[in-house]
Design a protein around this motif. Sequence first.
Motif, mmCIF file in Angstrom:
data_model
loop_
_atom_site.group_PDB
_atom_site.id
_atom_site.type_symbol
_atom_site.label_atom_id
_atom_site.label_comp_id
_atom_site.label_asym_id
_atom_site.label_seq_id
_atom_site.Cartn_x
_atom_site.Cartn_y
_atom_site.Cartn_z
ATOM 1 N N LEU A 80 0.819 -1.214 0.000
ATOM 2 C CA LEU A 80 0.000 0.000 0.000
ATOM 3 C C LEU A 80 0.853 1.265 0.000
ATOM 4 C CD1 LEU A 80 -2.799 -1.057 2.520
ATOM 5 C CD2 LEU A 80 -2.917 -0.988 0.025
ATOM 6 N N MET A 81 1.972 1.245 0.691
ATOM 7 C CA MET A 81 2.810 2.442 0.761
ATOM 8 C C MET A 81 3.660 2.630 -0.489
ATOM 9 S SD MET A 81 4.258 2.729 4.613
ATOM 10 C CE MET A 81 3.168 2.932 6.017
ATOM 11 N N PHE A 82 4.016 1.516 -1.111
ATOM 12 C CA PHE A 82 4.893 1.557 -2.284
ATOM 13 C C PHE A 82 4.255 0.741 -3.406
ATOM 14 C CE2 PHE A 82 7.324 1.744 1.645
ATOM 15 C CZ PHE A 82 7.995 2.949 1.511
ATOM 16 N N PRO A 83 3.219 1.289 -4.060
ATOM 17 C CA PRO A 83 2.457 0.507 -5.044
ATOM 18 C C PRO A 83 3.265 0.026 -6.244
ATOM 19 C CG PRO A 83 1.228 2.459 -4.370
ATOM 20 C CD PRO A 83 2.614 2.619 -3.840
ATOM 21 N N HIS A 84 4.423 0.647 -6.490
ATOM 22 C CA HIS A 84 5.275 0.170 -7.582
ATOM 23 C C HIS A 84 5.918 -1.166 -7.252
ATOM 24 C CE1 HIS A 84 8.395 1.643 -4.847
ATOM 25 N NE2 HIS A 84 9.234 0.868 -5.519
ATOM 26 N N LEU A 85 5.965 -1.501 -5.970
ATOM 27 C CA LEU A 85 6.725 -2.643 -5.477
ATOM 28 C C LEU A 85 6.002 -3.952 -5.773
ATOM 29 C CD1 LEU A 85 9.326 -3.034 -3.637
ATOM 30 C CD2 LEU A 85 7.716 -3.307 -1.743
ATOM 31 N N ARG A 86 6.767 -4.961 -6.187
ATOM 32 C CA ARG A 86 6.238 -6.318 -6.328
ATOM 33 C C ARG A 86 6.626 -7.099 -5.084
ATOM 34 N NH1 ARG A 86 6.884 -4.430 -11.495
ATOM 35 N NH2 ARG A 86 5.481 -5.259 -13.072
ATOM 36 N N VAL A 87 5.651 -7.817 -4.525
ATOM 37 C CA VAL A 87 5.846 -8.468 -3.229
ATOM 38 C C VAL A 87 5.573 -9.962 -3.348
ATOM 39 C CG1 VAL A 87 5.140 -8.540 -0.807
ATOM 40 C CG2 VAL A 87 5.126 -6.353 -2.038
ATOM 41 N N THR A 88 6.536 -10.765 -2.877
ATOM 42 C CA THR A 88 6.352 -12.208 -2.746
ATOM 43 C C THR A 88 6.480 -12.549 -1.273
ATOM 44 O OG1 THR A 88 7.286 -12.625 -4.943
ATOM 45 C CG2 THR A 88 7.172 -14.486 -3.438
ATOM 46 N N ALA A 89 5.470 -13.244 -0.737
ATOM 47 C CA ALA A 89 5.424 -13.529 0.697
ATOM 48 C C ALA A 89 5.432 -15.038 0.934
ATOM 49 C CB ALA A 89 4.180 -12.893 1.315
ATOM 50 N N PHE A 90 6.243 -15.478 1.883
ATOM 51 C CA PHE A 90 6.404 -16.895 2.200
ATOM 52 C C PHE A 90 5.893 -17.162 3.618
ATOM 53 C CE2 PHE A 90 9.700 -15.530 -0.706
ATOM 54 C CZ PHE A 90 9.806 -16.545 -1.637
ATOM 55 N N GLU A 91 5.214 -18.301 3.794
ATOM 56 C CA GLU A 91 4.738 -18.680 5.123
ATOM 57 C C GLU A 91 4.633 -20.202 5.202
ATOM 58 O OE1 GLU A 91 3.757 -19.153 8.746
ATOM 59 O OE2 GLU A 91 4.146 -17.095 8.080
ATOM 60 N N ILE A 92 5.170 -20.776 6.290
ATOM 61 C CA ILE A 92 5.171 -22.225 6.434
ATOM 62 C C ILE A 92 3.811 -22.762 6.866
ATOM 63 C CG2 ILE A 92 5.924 -22.229 8.858
ATOM 64 C CD1 ILE A 92 7.756 -24.627 8.084
ATOM 65 N N ARG A 93 3.029 -21.945 7.603
ATOM 66 C CA ARG A 93 1.734 -22.400 8.096
ATOM 67 C C ARG A 93 0.680 -22.314 6.983
ATOM 68 N NH1 ARG A 93 3.575 -18.520 11.614
ATOM 69 N NH2 ARG A 93 4.212 -19.213 13.702
ATOM 70 N N PRO A 94 -0.074 -23.402 6.747
ATOM 71 C CA PRO A 94 -1.112 -23.355 5.702
ATOM 72 C C PRO A 94 -2.166 -22.286 5.960
ATOM 73 C CG PRO A 94 -0.664 -25.621 6.379
ATOM 74 C CD PRO A 94 0.061 -24.743 7.342
ATOM 75 N N GLU A 95 -2.451 -21.995 7.234
ATOM 76 C CA GLU A 95 -3.470 -20.997 7.543
ATOM 77 C C GLU A 95 -3.025 -19.586 7.144
ATOM 78 O OE1 GLU A 95 -1.835 -22.299 11.671
ATOM 79 O OE2 GLU A 95 -1.964 -23.103 9.621
ATOM 80 N N GLY A 96 -1.753 -19.426 6.831
ATOM 81 C CA GLY A 96 -1.266 -18.132 6.380
ATOM 82 C C GLY A 96 -1.964 -17.661 5.121
ATOM 83 N N GLN A 97 -2.327 -18.607 4.235
ATOM 84 C CA GLN A 97 -3.026 -18.218 3.010
ATOM 85 C C GLN A 97 -4.358 -17.553 3.319
ATOM 86 O OE1 GLN A 97 -1.825 -18.706 -0.466
ATOM 87 N NE2 GLN A 97 -3.305 -17.037 -0.402
ATOM 88 N N ARG A 98 -5.090 -18.128 4.277
ATOM 89 C CA ARG A 98 -6.383 -17.547 4.652
ATOM 90 C C ARG A 98 -6.192 -16.149 5.239
ATOM 91 N NH1 ARG A 98 -9.502 -16.834 9.137
ATOM 92 N NH2 ARG A 98 -7.858 -17.686 10.464
ATOM 93 N N LEU A 99 -5.190 -15.990 6.106
ATOM 94 C CA LEU A 99 -4.956 -14.687 6.712
ATOM 95 C C LEU A 99 -4.571 -13.648 5.668
ATOM 96 C CD1 LEU A 99 -3.002 -15.737 9.925
ATOM 97 C CD2 LEU A 99 -5.369 -14.970 9.777
ATOM 98 N N MET A 100 -3.719 -14.050 4.714
ATOM 99 C CA MET A 100 -3.325 -13.101 3.677
ATOM 100 C C MET A 100 -4.519 -12.724 2.813
ATOM 101 S SD MET A 100 -0.909 -11.242 2.361
ATOM 102 C CE MET A 100 0.755 -11.887 2.629
ATOM 103 N N ASP A 101 -5.360 -13.698 2.469
ATOM 104 C CA ASP A 101 -6.543 -13.405 1.660
ATOM 105 C C ASP A 101 -7.461 -12.417 2.378
ATOM 106 O OD1 ASP A 101 -5.654 -15.084 -0.314
ATOM 107 O OD2 ASP A 101 -6.937 -16.768 0.251
ATOM 108 N N ILE A 102 -7.721 -12.676 3.656
ATOM 109 C CA ILE A 102 -8.629 -11.811 4.420
ATOM 110 C C ILE A 102 -8.042 -10.411 4.561
ATOM 111 C CG2 ILE A 102 -9.627 -11.399 6.702
ATOM 112 C CD1 ILE A 102 -9.922 -14.442 6.992
ATOM 113 N N ASN A 103 -6.806 -10.326 5.002
ATOM 114 C CA ASN A 103 -6.220 -9.022 5.302
ATOM 115 C C ASN A 103 -5.904 -8.206 4.057
ATOM 116 O OD1 ASN A 103 -6.284 -9.208 8.151
ATOM 117 N ND2 ASN A 103 -4.461 -10.511 8.134
#
Length: 428
Positions: free
Chosen positions: A293-316
């Motif tokens: 949000l602060m740097f819209p030009h930026l491309r972001v790749t996020a890693f998380e070992i917990r499967p529930e991380g996908q749900r949290l990222m989708d919601i947030n």
Amino acid sequence: MKYIVIGISDAPQPFFPPEVLDIIRRGSVFSGGRRHHERVAHLLPEGAQWIDITVPLSKVFEQYERLETATAEVIVFASGDPLFFGFANTLKRWCSSRCEDTIVVYSAPNSLQMLAHRLVMPYHDMRIVSLTGRPWHEFDRALIERSAKIGVLTDREHTPAAIAQRMLQYGYIPYYIYIGEHLGNPERERIHKLSLEEAAHGSFEMPNCVILSRYEVRGTLGENSFVEGEDSNLAPRYYGIPDNQFELLDGREKMITKAPIRLLTLAALELQNRQWLWDIGFCTGSISIEARLMFPHLRVTAFEIRPEGQRLMDINSRRFGAPGITTCIGDFLALPCDELDKPDAIFIGGHGGHLADIIRKANYYLLPGGVMVYNCVSPSSVSDRRIRSDSQEIFNQTATELGLIVEEPLHVAINDYHPIDILKVRKH
């Protein structure tokens, strides 16, 4: 070699001015798409040669090269304005190292111009995005930057319905969507003005293009009127999203980088000068979302070992209007990363006891000049200082072994929370 690139409309019998008709009559070698050939075949001189423009374009350019003589000339037909995300740009790049080549362009109106003309809509202030054969990134950037008027070139994947669905998912709702089908073709041209909800369930013929125009809801009766440059109907913008507004992992407040620390971490990553961020151990996604949000030009790749991380990222990410974050679920040390774009900024938010190994793998992909940042609880803030100091020692020692430049840590204390040390290294 001389290339004359002529813009052509979608009309069954396109109009050309006398100067262009004279060029066509004198030509001998022509090129363009198959549908262009169908429209201009009756104008070509007898015995004219035609070269289809198809992928891969390298094969097309090889045919052009075989034609070369001191006076060779190719007349190329391209849709609309050939310099507006068109073939003339590709041709110009190909010719850039060939100083003997020249390019002349005769343009026709592009599709977004025609749609704006049909709507009698000023378009000098319109943000232009092409999704034709391109990813969502620049479109997402236009949304995050709250552009009031966005012109979009579509394709069979990025359709008007897909565009509307994406905007609804991420909360960019107060927009009208104008859709132009077969613009320039009097027999098939159609113009639509719809809400995003209506467009999301619609089907529209190709070729088409889209103009999005934001409106402000006013009055007690809910009338809609256009107000450019205002965004009070969109989700609020933060400089540090409040922690309590995130969906948390099992409601655990400690499993999030606190807002003040988050802002200092983003500053340490120097994201205003970066192109690609890797967020390793994203948990709730707070660092990735705030960075997006602060740097819209930026491309972001996020890693998380917990499967529930996908749900949290989708919601947030949808809650705060942050589309375009790529997520990778699984153990970072086991995930294949060779196909990912290499980062110039890396944040390590979690390591599961494998900090040194994560630093080594992250450093392998980190571009020269890039930075890596890791936050740890200050050893002076806990009773067992030896245990807590291990991660800081491991970070600095591993970075030194890898030849990284260890910068001065930033010691931060916020309210009653344990003081945090923000550690940072830089790659030569």
